[in-house]
Design a protein around this motif. Structure first.
Motif, PDB file in Angstrom:
ATOM      1  N   ALA A   2      -7.252   1.784  46.691  1.00 52.87           N
ATOM      2  CA  ALA A   2      -7.718   0.816  45.697  1.00 52.87           C
ATOM      3  C   ALA A   2      -8.858  -0.011  46.284  1.00 52.87           C
ATOM      4  N   ILE A  52       8.045   6.780  49.115  1.00 56.38           N
ATOM      5  CA  ILE A  52       7.524   5.661  48.317  1.00 56.38           C
ATOM      6  C   ILE A  52       6.714   4.663  49.149  1.00 56.38           C
ATOM      7  N   GLN A 107      10.864  -0.541  54.974  1.00 51.44           N
ATOM      8  CA  GLN A 107       9.987   0.205  54.052  1.00 51.44           C
ATOM      9  C   GLN A 107       8.666  -0.527  53.848  1.00 51.44           C
ATOM     10  N   GLU A 144       3.578   3.049  36.091  1.00 54.71           N
ATOM     11  CA  GLU A 144       3.983   3.240  37.499  1.00 54.71           C
ATOM     12  C   GLU A 144       4.783   2.039  38.006  1.00 54.71           C
ATOM     13  N   THR A 203       0.558   9.013  43.377  1.00 56.33           N
ATOM     14  CA  THR A 203       1.852   8.622  42.817  1.00 56.33           C
ATOM     15  C   THR A 203       2.685   9.853  42.461  1.00 56.33           C
ATOM     16  N   ALA A 204       2.001  10.879  41.932  1.00 54.12           N
ATOM     17  CA  ALA A 204       2.725  12.082  41.497  1.00 54.12           C
ATOM     18  C   ALA A 204       3.130  12.962  42.680  1.00 54.12           C
ATOM     19  N   SER A 205       2.613  12.664  43.839  1.00 55.61           N
ATOM     20  CA  SER A 205       2.908  13.517  45.002  1.00 55.61           C
ATOM     21  C   SER A 205       4.337  13.259  45.496  1.00 55.61           C
ATOM     22  N   ALA A 206       4.756  14.129  46.408  1.00 53.70           N
ATOM     23  CA  ALA A 206       6.123  14.010  46.928  1.00 53.70           C
ATOM     24  C   ALA A 206       6.200  13.084  48.140  1.00 53.70           C
ATOM     25  N   LEU A 207       5.186  12.233  48.302  1.00 50.07           N
ATOM     26  CA  LEU A 207       5.165  11.344  49.470  1.00 50.07           C
ATOM     27  C   LEU A 207       6.292  10.317  49.372  1.00 50.07           C
ATOM     28  N   ARG A 238      11.110  12.116  40.128  1.00 48.19           N
ATOM     29  CA  ARG A 238       9.871  11.630  39.517  1.00 48.19           C
ATOM     30  C   ARG A 238       9.852  11.807  38.002  1.00 48.19           C
ATOM     31  N   SER A 249      -7.620   0.099  40.223  1.00 44.77           N
ATOM     32  CA  SER A 249      -6.371   0.857  40.051  1.00 44.77           C
ATOM     33  C   SER A 249      -6.595   1.900  38.979  1.00 44.77           C
ATOM     34  N   ARG A 275      -1.872   3.947  47.833  1.00 41.19           N
ATOM     35  CA  ARG A 275      -2.449   3.416  46.591  1.00 41.19           C
ATOM     36  C   ARG A 275      -3.240   2.153  46.890  1.00 41.19           C
ATOM     37  N   ASP A 276      -2.692   1.320  47.756  1.00 40.29           N
ATOM     38  CA  ASP A 276      -3.393   0.079  48.088  1.00 40.29           C
ATOM     39  C   ASP A 276      -4.667   0.366  48.874  1.00 40.29           C
ATOM     40  N   ALA A 307      -4.149  -0.583  33.755  1.00 36.12           N
ATOM     41  CA  ALA A 307      -3.977  -1.427  34.949  1.00 36.12           C
ATOM     42  C   ALA A 307      -3.485  -2.806  34.520  1.00 36.12           C
ATOM     43  N   PRO A 345      -0.737  -4.773  41.403  1.00 37.63           N
ATOM     44  CA  PRO A 345      -2.049  -4.565  40.762  1.00 37.63           C
ATOM     45  C   PRO A 345      -2.631  -3.171  40.959  1.00 37.63           C
ATOM     46  N   THR A 346      -2.177  -2.482  42.011  1.00 33.41           N
ATOM     47  CA  THR A 346      -2.764  -1.155  42.271  1.00 33.41           C
ATOM     48  C   THR A 346      -2.048  -0.053  41.481  1.00 33.41           C
ATOM     49  N   LEU A 347      -0.956  -0.397  40.810  1.00 33.33           N
ATOM     50  CA  LEU A 347      -0.228   0.600  40.017  1.00 33.33           C
ATOM     51  C   LEU A 347      -0.447   0.326  38.537  1.00 33.33           C
ATOM     52  N   SER A 348      -0.396   1.382  37.733  1.00 43.60           N
ATOM     53  CA  SER A 348      -0.530   1.201  36.285  1.00 43.60           C
ATOM     54  C   SER A 348       0.765   0.603  35.737  1.00 43.60           C
ATOM     55  N   MET A 354       3.383   6.160  49.663  1.00 44.77           N
ATOM     56  CA  MET A 354       2.652   6.230  48.393  1.00 44.77           C
ATOM     57  C   MET A 354       2.060   4.851  48.037  1.00 44.77           C
ATOM     58  N   LEU A 355       2.873   3.811  48.220  1.00 44.28           N
ATOM     59  CA  LEU A 355       2.393   2.465  47.893  1.00 44.28           C
ATOM     60  C   LEU A 355       1.249   2.052  48.822  1.00 44.28           C
ATOM     61  N   LEU A 377       8.633   2.459  39.511  1.00 40.78           N
ATOM     62  CA  LEU A 377       8.850   2.166  40.938  1.00 40.78           C
ATOM     63  C   LEU A 377      10.318   1.883  41.285  1.00 40.78           C
ATOM     64  N   ARG A 406      12.387   5.078  41.156  1.00 38.69           N
ATOM     65  CA  ARG A 406      12.192   5.997  42.291  1.00 38.69           C
ATOM     66  C   ARG A 406      12.811   5.424  43.556  1.00 38.69           C
ATOM     67  N   LEU A 407      12.762   4.097  43.671  1.00 42.69           N
ATOM     68  CA  LEU A 407      13.417   3.480  44.839  1.00 42.69           C
ATOM     69  C   LEU A 407      14.918   3.714  44.802  1.00 42.69           C
TER      70      LEU A 407
END
Lengths: 243, 585
Positions: B410, B399, B500, A105, B393-397, A118, B384, B406-407, A141, A99-102, B402-403, A109, A112-113
């Protein structure tokens, strides 16, 4: 043809003692590469449990699960996660988007995993969303997407890494008939791309699109029907009648 | 309706014992510091009065340049009793090779008013000296010691024959130079220049309560700056000022604890509301208004707060005499438990409105969604799609981080409160370390005017703050996990490993803790300087002598403690099979 999925005598119990529930009992199942298999049966018969075990989301109490020639029920959780990343896509009945990602995104995911850059992940996600007709919902969202849109995003996420096998648990269960038809069309296109598709469903239309229907009852396989041959004969008859 | 709201509130308390305990601990600690602040100033009141009575204390004490001036005061109306003026002069004695200035009172026989109350040994006689008790204790001079005085005619040795206290003499070294008694003859030998003497006169009044007015009218009789007058109330206030540093520290911590309690209550109530989202919707469905739902949480917070205040009153009352103990060196008897019931009301009056308002506000904000929305979603949906989220999300962090970020962002309110609580805790720690460093930096042998119990009090309160913030972190971690179990299941289904998943929670909380603790360093140093300024009136930045490695320890210790707080719940969450996790509601 080689089997991409094999269940050898798998059982699954929940609980212990008097409250123990036997969800699956000594199920054997083999799925050929590129096949579209529908799993049907009444509620509580163990369909979702079987799908979860085959996808490596859960472990059987007994028996073996093989995926693409690798025994997965003995893998560590980390190895299972890596295997799912490479080979498996999963579509849930209740969409289960983060829910926190569009929407975009959510699709990026798994890419990227899997180690994709990117920009590359973004491009692939955009293409997948466009293929599913929801490219304009990229930055939306999940909470504000319709059920059909959410399921399309979930499907795009499952297909992002072009997995060999796509598992879907009641993918049309929470959708209206129009959205269900759209999702069914998308599942057909998955099969046409040569990916193996295993779908748990109550929906006769979805089952009708499968090559094989496995019916479970009380945790055991009760019947198996191969529809592919029937459908081919029907198509030939149809062509013959036209000519 | 009130009965129903009360019933629902008490049910909430019983069902959530961890959160309830945390709220009680928090309010109890805040109440203890407030009570301590109020009590510590009053614990020495009775012992001081006993000392005053034993010394036949002066209702007005006066210091003059000439002996004749003292007679002017003794002849003023309202004076019922007066004594011969006592000559006072400053001399230098050698203690452990160091020169120590001391104020000598030259007694000509036994005084009638403001009589030194003997604590040890005997009274003064020719060629001997009696030291004020706190001076003897601070310098470690036992009775029987021979002290060398430097005089114009060479060294002069005096034997210490006793120690005594006076109600008008505050504790050494806060009152520096310290006081000692010799005979007038000895004073003439030690300080032969009588031009440098001052004269102390003591009077008692018919009505002691008129002492301040008496002082005011007496001042008008002399040219400004030639006389110093002190009422008995001033003497008492000066003696009780011993507790000032404790009061400043306790007040600062009371404020910090109240600030943290706002943050933690907001987090806990937010957690409750999130956990009972569907239940709240059902309450609204059966007819409760959002205000009534919020009232349930406010009643709950008030009840727990009241329990915490009652519990906090006890340590506050019991600790106060212990922390005021240094004052015992100047008094007949030690500071005593005061247990003023008004103090509990003051603590309640400060703490309860704060926690009730924060509980009401936190609950009110979360009860705005429609009943149907809440019943359908079953959980409070996070925000969100913000720019900040997209930038993360666009950063080089990595994953997982980043997740996690984001949480966290949020649920911005919770993140802000969490950062706030950690900054406050870190600030308190930095301030205490700075205080300890300043004490350590004093030249060896120099007597400190800071009570030895002060750093111990500050470190104890730091520990209380740390426990509360740590518990809040555990609560936030548990809450995040509870809210995200299904997401974790999905993430694992699409390829996140258990490690992770764990690191998505731990790394984010640790990063937040690192940033917060870095912020707390300058804020903590500023707080230390502010406390120092309030306690002593000085605000020189050279007072900051905190070693850099002490400061570095703060942004290491806090993120480490945070990682520990969040790692265990996160590991447990990561072990839930994805199939079970995605079914979680």
């Amino acid at each position: 043809m080689t089997n991409v999925i094999e269940a050898r005598g798998i059982s699954k119990d929940y609980g212990t003692g008097a409250s123990q529930v036997l969800a699956l009992h000594a199920v054997n199942l083999a799925v050929e590469r590129g096949a579209f298999v529908a799993i049907m049966g009444p509620s509580g018969c163990g369909k979702s449990t079987l799908l979860n075990l085959l996808a490596g989301l859960d472990r059987p109490t007994a028996g073996e699960v093989w995926l693409d020639g690798e025994r997965i029920d003995e893998l560590s959780e980390a190895d299972l996660a890596r295997l799912r990343r490479r080979k498996v896509g999963f579509v849930f009945q209740s969409f289960n988007l983060i829910p926190t990602l569009s929407a975009g995104e959510n699709v990026e995911l798994p890419l990227r995993l899997a180690g994709r850059r990117r920009r590359d992940a973004r491009r692939t996600a955009d293409r997948l969303l466009a293929d599913l007709g929801i490219e304009n919902r990229r930055n939306t969202a999940p909470a504000v997407l319709s059920g059909g849109e959410q399921q399309r995003v979930a499907l795009a996420r499952a297909l992002a890494n072009a997995p060999d096998i796509v598992f879907a648990d009641e993918p049309t269960g929470n959708l209206d008939s129009v959205a269900a038809r759209e999702v069914l069309g998308l599942l057909r296109s998955v099969r046409e791309r040569g990916q193996t598709l295993l779908v748990v469903t109550h929906d006769a239309r979805v089952a009708a699109a499968a090559d094989r229907v496995v019916t479970l009852r009380d945790g055991q396989v009760s019947t198996e029907t191969t529809l592919g041959a029937v459908r081919q004969v029907a198509q030939l008859l149809e062509v013959g009648q036209r000519s | 309706m009130i009965a129903t709201l009360l019933k629902l509130s008490f049910a909430g308390i019983r069902l959530r014992l961890l959160a309830s305990t945390l709220t009680i601990l928090l309010t109890g600690a805040a109440a203890a510091t407030i009570v301590l602040t109020l009590e510590v100033g009053t614990t020495a009141r009775d012992p001081w009065m006993r000392t005053f009575n034993a010394a036949h204390g002066a209702h007005v004490l006066a210091s003059f340049r000439s002996e004749a001036d003292s007679r002017t005061v003794a002849n003023l109306p309202g004076v019922v009793e007066s004594d011969r003026p006592v000559p006072m002069a400053t001399a230098t004695m050698i203690v452990d090779g160091r020169e120590v200035r001391v104020l000598l009172a030259g007694l000509d026989g036994q005084p009638q008013i403001n009589v030194p109350v003997q604590m040890e040994g005997s009274g003064v006689r020719a060629g001997t000296i009696v030291l004020e008790n706190s001076l003897a204790q601070a310098l470690g001079i036992p009775v029987g010691t021979s002290l060398t005085f430097t005089t114009p005619s060479g060294p002069n040795e005096l034997e210490v024959v006793g120690t005594a206290v006076l109600p008008s003499q505050p504790r050494y070294p806060r009152s520096n130079p310290g006081l000692a008694w010799v005979t007038r003859t000895t004073l003439e030998q030690l300080v032969p220049d009588q031009g440098s003497w001052r004269w102390q006169g003591a009077v008692r009044l018919t009505d002691p309560s008129t002492a301040p007015a008496f002082v005011g009218s007496a001042y008008r009789l002399f040219p400004p700056g030639t006389v110093y007058l002190q009422s008995w109330q001033d003497q008492r206030a000066e003696a009780l000022r011993e507790a000032d540093p404790i009061k400043v520290i306790a007040t600062a911590y009371a404020l910090l604890l109240i600030i943290v309690s706002v943050a933690v209550i907001a987090i806990l109530i937010g957690a409750r509301v999130s956990g009972q989202y569907r239940e709240i919707a059902l309450l609204k469905a059966v007819g409760l208004t959002p205000r009534q739902v919020s009232t349930i949480f406010a009643i709950e917070a008030a009840t727990l707060g009241a329990v915490g205040i009652l519990i906090g009153f006890v340590p506050g009352v019991l600790l106060a005499p212990r922390l005021a103990a240094p004052a015992a060196a100047t008094l007949l008897g030690s500071p005593e438990v005061a247990a003023n019931p008004w103090h509990i009301l003051v603590a309640g009056g400060v703490i309860l409105p704060v926690i009730v308002v924060s509980a009401f506000a936190a609950a009110r904000k979360s009860t705005r969604s429609t009943v149907l929305q809440a019943i359908h979603s079953g959980t409070l949906l996070p925000a969100s799609g913000s720019r900040l989220g997209r930038a993360i999300t666009a950063s080089a962090l990595p994953i997982p981080m980043m997740l996690g970020l984001r949480d966290l962002f949020a649920r911005r309110n919770r993140a802000v409160w969490l950062i706030f609580a950690i900054v406050v805790t870190g600030t308190a720690m930095v301030a205490t370390l700075s205080m300890q460093a300043a004490l350590n930096a004093r030249p060896s042998g120099e007597v400190s005017d800071v009570p030895a119990e002060l750093p111990a009090l500050a470190f104890t309160l730091d520990a209380v703050l740390a426990v509360i913030t740590w518990s809040a972190l555990v609560a936030v971690s548990l809450l995040s996990i509870r809210e995200r179990i299904r997401d974790f299941g999905v993430l694992r289904a699409i390829g996140l490993t258990p490690n992770q998943v764990t690191s998505s929670l731990v790394s984010v909380h640790s990063a937040i803790a690192l940033i917060s603790s870095l912020i707390s360093i300058p804020v903590g140093l500023a707080l230390y300087l502010a406390i120092y300024w309030l306690a002593s009136g000085s605000s020189d930045t050279k007072l900051v002598t905190t070693p850099w490695w002490w400061l570095v320890a703060v942004p290491i210790a806090i993120p480490f403690a945070t990682a520990v707080a969040s790692s265990l719940p996160a590991r447990l969450a990561a072990q839930i099979p994805p199939a079970d996790a995605v079914r979680y509601e």
